[in-house]
Design a protein around this motif. Structure first.
Motif, mmCIF file in Angstrom:
data_model
loop_
_atom_site.group_PDB
_atom_site.id
_atom_site.type_symbol
_atom_site.label_atom_id
_atom_site.label_comp_id
_atom_site.label_asym_id
_atom_site.label_seq_id
_atom_site.Cartn_x
_atom_site.Cartn_y
_atom_site.Cartn_z
ATOM 1 N N HIS A 316 -20.210 9.759 -13.690
ATOM 2 C CA HIS A 316 -21.452 9.381 -12.484
ATOM 3 C C HIS A 316 -22.028 7.993 -12.798
ATOM 4 C CE1 HIS A 316 -20.695 13.402 -11.613
ATOM 5 N NE2 HIS A 316 -21.561 13.433 -10.599
ATOM 6 N N ASP B 162 -14.032 14.959 -5.767
ATOM 7 C CA ASP B 162 -13.201 15.668 -6.926
ATOM 8 C C ASP B 162 -13.988 15.349 -8.309
ATOM 9 O OD1 ASP B 162 -10.933 16.268 -5.191
ATOM 10 O OD2 ASP B 162 -10.484 14.043 -5.380
ATOM 11 N N GLU B 163 -13.926 16.556 -9.042
ATOM 12 C CA GLU B 163 -14.357 16.761 -10.064
ATOM 13 C C GLU B 163 -13.608 17.832 -11.025
ATOM 14 O OE1 GLU B 163 -18.671 16.968 -10.728
ATOM 15 O OE2 GLU B 163 -19.050 15.668 -9.183
ATOM 16 N N ASP B 164 -14.000 17.858 -12.238
ATOM 17 C CA ASP B 164 -13.071 18.964 -12.975
ATOM 18 C C ASP B 164 -13.916 19.746 -13.706
ATOM 19 O OD1 ASP B 164 -13.694 17.178 -15.102
ATOM 20 O OD2 ASP B 164 -11.632 16.525 -15.725
ATOM 21 N N ALA B 167 -11.802 23.073 -13.705
ATOM 22 C CA ALA B 167 -10.430 22.706 -13.784
ATOM 23 C C ALA B 167 -9.624 23.568 -15.070
ATOM 24 C CB ALA B 167 -10.089 21.377 -14.034
ATOM 25 N N ASN B 250 -12.108 19.175 -4.533
ATOM 26 C CA ASN B 250 -11.560 19.681 -5.441
ATOM 27 C C ASN B 250 -12.519 19.602 -6.578
ATOM 28 O OD1 ASN B 250 -9.742 21.023 -7.204
ATOM 29 N ND2 ASN B 250 -7.965 19.741 -6.864
ATOM 30 N N SER B 252 -11.493 21.443 -9.153
ATOM 31 C CA SER B 252 -10.700 21.707 -10.090
ATOM 32 C C SER B 252 -9.657 20.690 -10.607
ATOM 33 C CB SER B 252 -9.927 23.134 -9.974
ATOM 34 O OG SER B 252 -10.779 23.981 -10.084
ATOM 35 N N ALA B 253 -10.279 19.604 -10.168
ATOM 36 C CA ALA B 253 -9.020 18.339 -10.269
ATOM 37 C C ALA B 253 -9.421 17.610 -11.600
ATOM 38 C CB ALA B 253 -9.685 17.431 -9.125
ATOM 39 N N TRP B 254 -8.472 17.923 -12.359
ATOM 40 C CA TRP B 254 -8.459 17.265 -13.997
ATOM 41 C C TRP B 254 -8.555 15.849 -13.598
ATOM 42 C CZ3 TRP B 254 -10.173 19.422 -17.793
ATOM 43 C CH2 TRP B 254 -9.925 20.583 -18.173
ATOM 44 N N GLY B 255 -9.157 15.267 -14.612
ATOM 45 C CA GLY B 255 -9.182 13.944 -14.485
ATOM 46 C C GLY B 255 -10.365 13.056 -13.527
ATOM 47 N N ARG B 256 -10.595 13.938 -12.671
ATOM 48 C CA ARG B 256 -11.670 13.185 -11.734
ATOM 49 C C ARG B 256 -13.243 13.676 -12.168
ATOM 50 N NH1 ARG B 256 -8.616 9.521 -9.844
ATOM 51 N NH2 ARG B 256 -7.004 9.979 -8.174
ATOM 52 N N LYS B 257 -13.914 12.746 -12.343
ATOM 53 C CA LYS B 257 -15.273 12.940 -12.852
ATOM 54 C C LYS B 257 -16.275 12.818 -11.983
ATOM 55 C CE LYS B 257 -13.098 13.380 -16.756
ATOM 56 N NZ LYS B 257 -12.718 14.720 -17.360
ATOM 57 N N GLY B 258 -16.287 12.059 -10.983
ATOM 58 C CA GLY B 258 -17.313 11.797 -10.080
ATOM 59 C C GLY B 258 -16.940 11.385 -8.891
ATOM 60 N N ARG B 259 -15.482 11.418 -8.582
ATOM 61 C CA ARG B 259 -14.785 10.724 -7.459
ATOM 62 C C ARG B 259 -15.272 11.181 -6.094
ATOM 63 N NH1 ARG B 259 -10.018 8.265 -6.220
ATOM 64 N NH2 ARG B 259 -8.828 9.116 -4.328
ATOM 65 N N PHE C 265 -2.214 17.668 -9.006
ATOM 66 C CA PHE C 265 -3.231 18.385 -9.731
ATOM 67 C C PHE C 265 -2.506 19.496 -10.276
ATOM 68 C CE2 PHE C 265 -5.931 15.659 -7.130
ATOM 69 C CZ PHE C 265 -6.628 15.132 -7.832
ATOM 70 N N TYR C 284 -3.246 12.041 -16.510
ATOM 71 C CA TYR C 284 -4.178 12.667 -17.197
ATOM 72 C C TYR C 284 -3.944 14.108 -17.900
ATOM 73 C CZ TYR C 284 -9.121 14.382 -17.977
ATOM 74 O OH TYR C 284 -10.275 14.629 -18.746
ATOM 75 N N TYR C 295 -7.340 8.890 -17.668
ATOM 76 C CA TYR C 295 -6.041 8.674 -17.025
ATOM 77 C C TYR C 295 -5.396 7.525 -17.918
ATOM 78 C CZ TYR C 295 -6.723 11.570 -12.801
ATOM 79 O OH TYR C 295 -6.544 12.328 -12.125
#
Lengths: 375, 375, 375, 375
Positions: A316, B162-164, B167, B250, B252-259, C265, C284, C295
């Motif tokens: 974030h 997207d966040e994870d 995930a 999403n 449950s999007a592995w790798g996305r943290k605060g997209r 994903f 990732y 990533y």
């Protein structure tokens, strides 16, 4: 009952406001440590001082910084004035028994910096410099990765610091182009990369520097031209023991806004970082199959302490001002007797020593080995 | 004498702390407006309430949020509790004559949200929702660029969030996978992109949604498995008048943290933005010679108001928490009678309406046109 | 003595030249397989045919493509003419006992494509389509990573294809805006992402599509306006078995030049790819400590076969035309009896079927399940 | 009738294959100029020579390169053997009246390079070096932008070249660590950045260099250790007239695969480029409102000649091998009497001179001004 600490703030410009915000938010962010009482603030004139005190929430205002230092309620003093004032204010504060949080660079001349360091050492008080970039949780992470051997033994480092506030050749001559302001990019910028290098690897053991002027003169208000006396660009080769390195700084670098780019190469990997993307870290580890090797882009996250004190979710993003809040927290920890992550006047003096060695190298066109203090 | 405003804070978790920091720093950052007095704070139990009050600097603490609302010194109430409590707290506060700053989403059910909006409208008080992403100076800049015609007439928009945190299929079943918590990603995430769309283009005129479950069941503490009842993924086609668009979320999007990724296409250019690099904006303008066309990466800078209130230098970066401070400032401006940049309960209700229309579309597998209020 | 194969080329435009380069370089690149003999080339008029034959190194030229197909020395025919001609040429070539390498899309209408597939199946010859993007060594690597479980079980996919050659609203109306040219972005672009999806996951089991027009009319040469009949934008929700997905295509996307962006994903990681950076792959993997997750940017390298046939050093980059050379090699392997990585007419027909199902979905505003062939 | 030119190729390794591909495809790519006849190829043994001739399509093969040079049908000779052979082969070819296309660096020793240059000058034949990176259409675009004043007057340049093929400290000692192979990264890598600098700005007027060894010894096959004699890292300060600069090269840079990073700062903007993303260029121009300033990412496109000869669509990307095809075309243009974009032996000798001046600077620890030829 809550523990508190009385705060005095001298200067309310760029860094002054940054300190004020840090003093205001450090307790709610970290939850621990004494609550800062915003006792008194000093500015050049009383009108501005009053206005800023109202804005920043300080109880008293003064146009005489010596009153602030004499104020018995003040226990720690933020010095955020132009560089030329640092030495007198820091020394006076320390001699009055206050802790000191002074912006970088320490002083315009090396002897001034030495005086500050000597007084600080004698005082028994905490005296630190505002090298906030070392406080980035990802910079701390870099240190931990290196310590853990994630990239093996470091053998080469490159660091660049570039902004463009002096890039316009049509901008009028002002004090930053006068020799009295210092060398130029060397003391304006180089101190920051040096703070990172010091924290990560130690101080340079030798330096070879070359400074240059992108513009030989600049227009004056009167419509003429005036020769530029400082160097907006400096390029430096250095060693830190067996690590070779290059440091380049440029305050006339069109397009660069807050770039502090680190490239660290080791025997088992490398790390790349740029302050313009301060919430990202690039890590390469030479392991596993070749088909899936590549730099990892690590986003700042709660796992990178103390990011978690700001936001419980990863990715974030913290901001520039948050670094000063972390610095403030480390200062308070140090005052409280812990070993805070700070650059004190003794460590800061070594940064100044390196800068002056660089300038000497430029003048004498030879490698210079800064003579480090042995205490 | 300084104008002040009495603040009550209900909830001290992720967003509660974020509000506390905003209330603490808004005055020193902006310099104008009333000084917040931190009157009272409410938490689930008195021990935690007392601890947080000490940390955050609130004068009083309570375990009964109705006491806080009854407190005559409290003029504005931050509601940062779990979603299920928003309606009762916001309504009670408004009926007690307080302004309300409520976290999103408004409520779990649409009728609750409608009740909140009706009470707010009748109250004459300011009632806003915490859609902080619209406060990013660069998002404001996007709006100004579009309004100025920099990319011509917008015809297509894509937005992803997207966040994870959901995930990991091995993570234990918890309340977010229960139907009682809502639809899933649709109300957890979609409200944020919708707040951006609303601010930039207006509310969707029709939607077609499909929700999906990456994992049909999740392990339980007892070692068994439990069927997942919510949808961690949702994909939505929409129109906003003549603009076509796609929204996908999403958690449950592995790798996305605060997209939160925006792509805005117009007849004369395009704009691309990703909250994970919240200090960068990509702008493409279809003008000039082909050999030098390309996306510009614009770093946040003082020219992007109110970045300048945080840092006077460009490219240094603000952080996620700073968005909440801007939101707080806009709330105070609105309370002061100005037209602040806020999403009030009436605007927020339209976001809720869209979310529920999406869920309806998924259930009925057809395009749904949300029936917008006409007041 | 060297094995050879006789090549005929119909069409010498964008893709025709691309085929010619592939036929010329495939043997020196791969070192194995038959040496292509450049027998004959056909163009619309004999002057152009002669010129191109001289440039491309073909022995004979003709303005009548049926001569080329009748030429006994020609063993394989490249069909690179406008889409409307594909069916007749491919069918004639196959019926004359030649192998066929036809550019995509197969044909303008679905029945034409069906005819091509039926003839190809009956012919016993190799008939493939020019879906070159699947030939990128990094796309192959994506397939291998997924097959090896590197990101667990895939549950959600997003794919976008965007360019801006139709983005200028002031550009004159031309045949691509006529309904006779097809649906628009759906057949122009969607076939490419569908080729990637097919190769990686299989064909969509159901689709819901919405097409839109960024510009309702375009200027004509006469100074008037003409209504646009095709859709430059299409957005599609789809499922491939238990995988949910979104596909969006836009040929009016200012700023995008060759974007084909994949986001995949899975239960243990994710993969991100964009053809505009065709030598980079983002991977990732959800493993290891949180502090060092992120990533990985993997640069194309000899480990990604057959990159090594082009360059023995990693990170040096292959180009768009190299994909066609790989495709040519896979075609030759298939002709030689091996199982090449190609999309033959039977597989290609399923891509066409999906595209037409999307158009039907748009027309009927409901989910469509393409009826897949069972042979 | 078509004009042709007879080609001889000595060496068929990495660069030999690259030359072969260029000779094969140059005519179909560019459409103009003579058609190369692949006359003869030389390799160390006749078996390999025969195999490569079959693969690459050369008519004859030999294990004696002097036969190839004596072959009257050969008009131009590609020299792609290890550096130690360059001088003898190039000189022999030139003296036999052939044009020469020799890979870089010219030779191991400076006197050898001088001999080559002298013979070339006397011969009246075209003799060029394989500095292919200058052929990138985007590098050409950089030159045009600078010439057109897009970034004003250039005042500072940084260039880095890094790969990691020597990064593994556990890799066995081999000839590249022997002093007989040259200085190390200085002649392996520095020649490439120097070719770019020469083309864009001219040759360095003075240099100060420091070389370093990341690993002091390396394991031997016998299980022991052997001291490393070459320098895998070199860092150099330089001036080109009034332009200050830094050049750093590292062939032990874990994670870097083909990095050649340029940063060019001028009085009105800046340009950033990295060969690892060879289809992208970053351009910053200091004009227009501050709110919309930022680096533009320009993708390679037909507007950047001769990209259009490869692909008619922008953003699709050319590859490393395509640079050699462009180089081949420029060679043919030069042979044809035009002023091709090439680095001939005279220009190449200046690059060698600079490299040797750097090594001298390292040895003598002082600035060195290379004595440039005056013809």
């Amino acid at each position: 009952m809550t523990d508190t600490i009385g705060v005095g703030l001298i200067g309310t410009g760029y860094m002054g406001k940054c300190h004020a915000l840090a003093w205001t938010s450090v307790k709610p962010i970290f939850g621990t440590g004494p609550r800062p009482r915003l006792v008194q603030l000093a500015e050049a004139n009383i009108e501005l001082a009053n206005q800023r005190a109202e804005e920043f929430g300080f109880a008293q205002a003064t146009a005489n910084w010596r009153d602030l230092i004499a104020n018995p309620e003040v226990e720690v003093v933020s010095v955020t004035t132009p560089n030329a004032f640092h030495a007198d204010m820091a020394v006076a504060a320390l001699e009055a028994g206050k802790h000191v949080w002074c912006e970088k660079p320490m002083a315009v001349g090396f002897s001034e910096a030495q005086r500050m360091e000597a007084v600080a050492r004698k005082s028994g008080k905490v005296a630190i410099l505002g090298y906030n970039y070392i406080q980035n949780p990802l910079v701390r992470q870099i240190g931990e990765l290196i310590a853990a051997g994630a990239i093996g033994e470091v053998n080469h480092v490159r660091v660049e610091m570039d902004e463009d506030f002096m890039a316009d050749p049509k901008a009028q001559f002002y004090w930053k182009s006068e020799a009295s302001s210092g060398y130029g990019a060397l003391d304006d910028f180089a101190v920051h990369p040096l703070s990172l290098l010091q924290r990560l690897f130690g101080n340079p053991t030798r330096v070879f520097a070359h400074q240059s002027k992108p513009y030989l003169d600049r227009p004056t208000a009167e419509g003429g031209k005036r020769a530029v006396e400082t160097f907006d660009i400096a390029s430096v080769l250095f060693d830190i023991g067996s690590i070779s390195g290059v440091l380049t700084v440029n305050r006339s670098a069109w397009g660069r806004k807050g770039r502090i780019a680190l490239q660290i190469f080791g025997s088992a990997g490398s790390i790349v970082y740029d302050q313009e993307r301060m919430n990202e870290l690039q890590l390469y580890r030479a392991s596993g199959p070749a088909a899936v090797q590549g730099y990892q882009t690590i986003l700042s996250a709660p796992a990178h302490k103390p990011y978690d004190r700001f936001i419980p979710a990863p990715g974030h993003g913290i901001g520039f001002n948050d670094l000063k809040a972390i610095e403030c927290h480390e200062l308070l920890r140090t005052i409280g007797g812990e070993k805070g992550r700070v650059i004190d006047f003794t460590a800061g003096l070594e940064i100044e020593r390196t800068v002056h060695a660089m300038a000497q190298s430029h003048a004498e066109q030879r490698w210079i080995e800064p003579k480090r203090a042995g205490h």
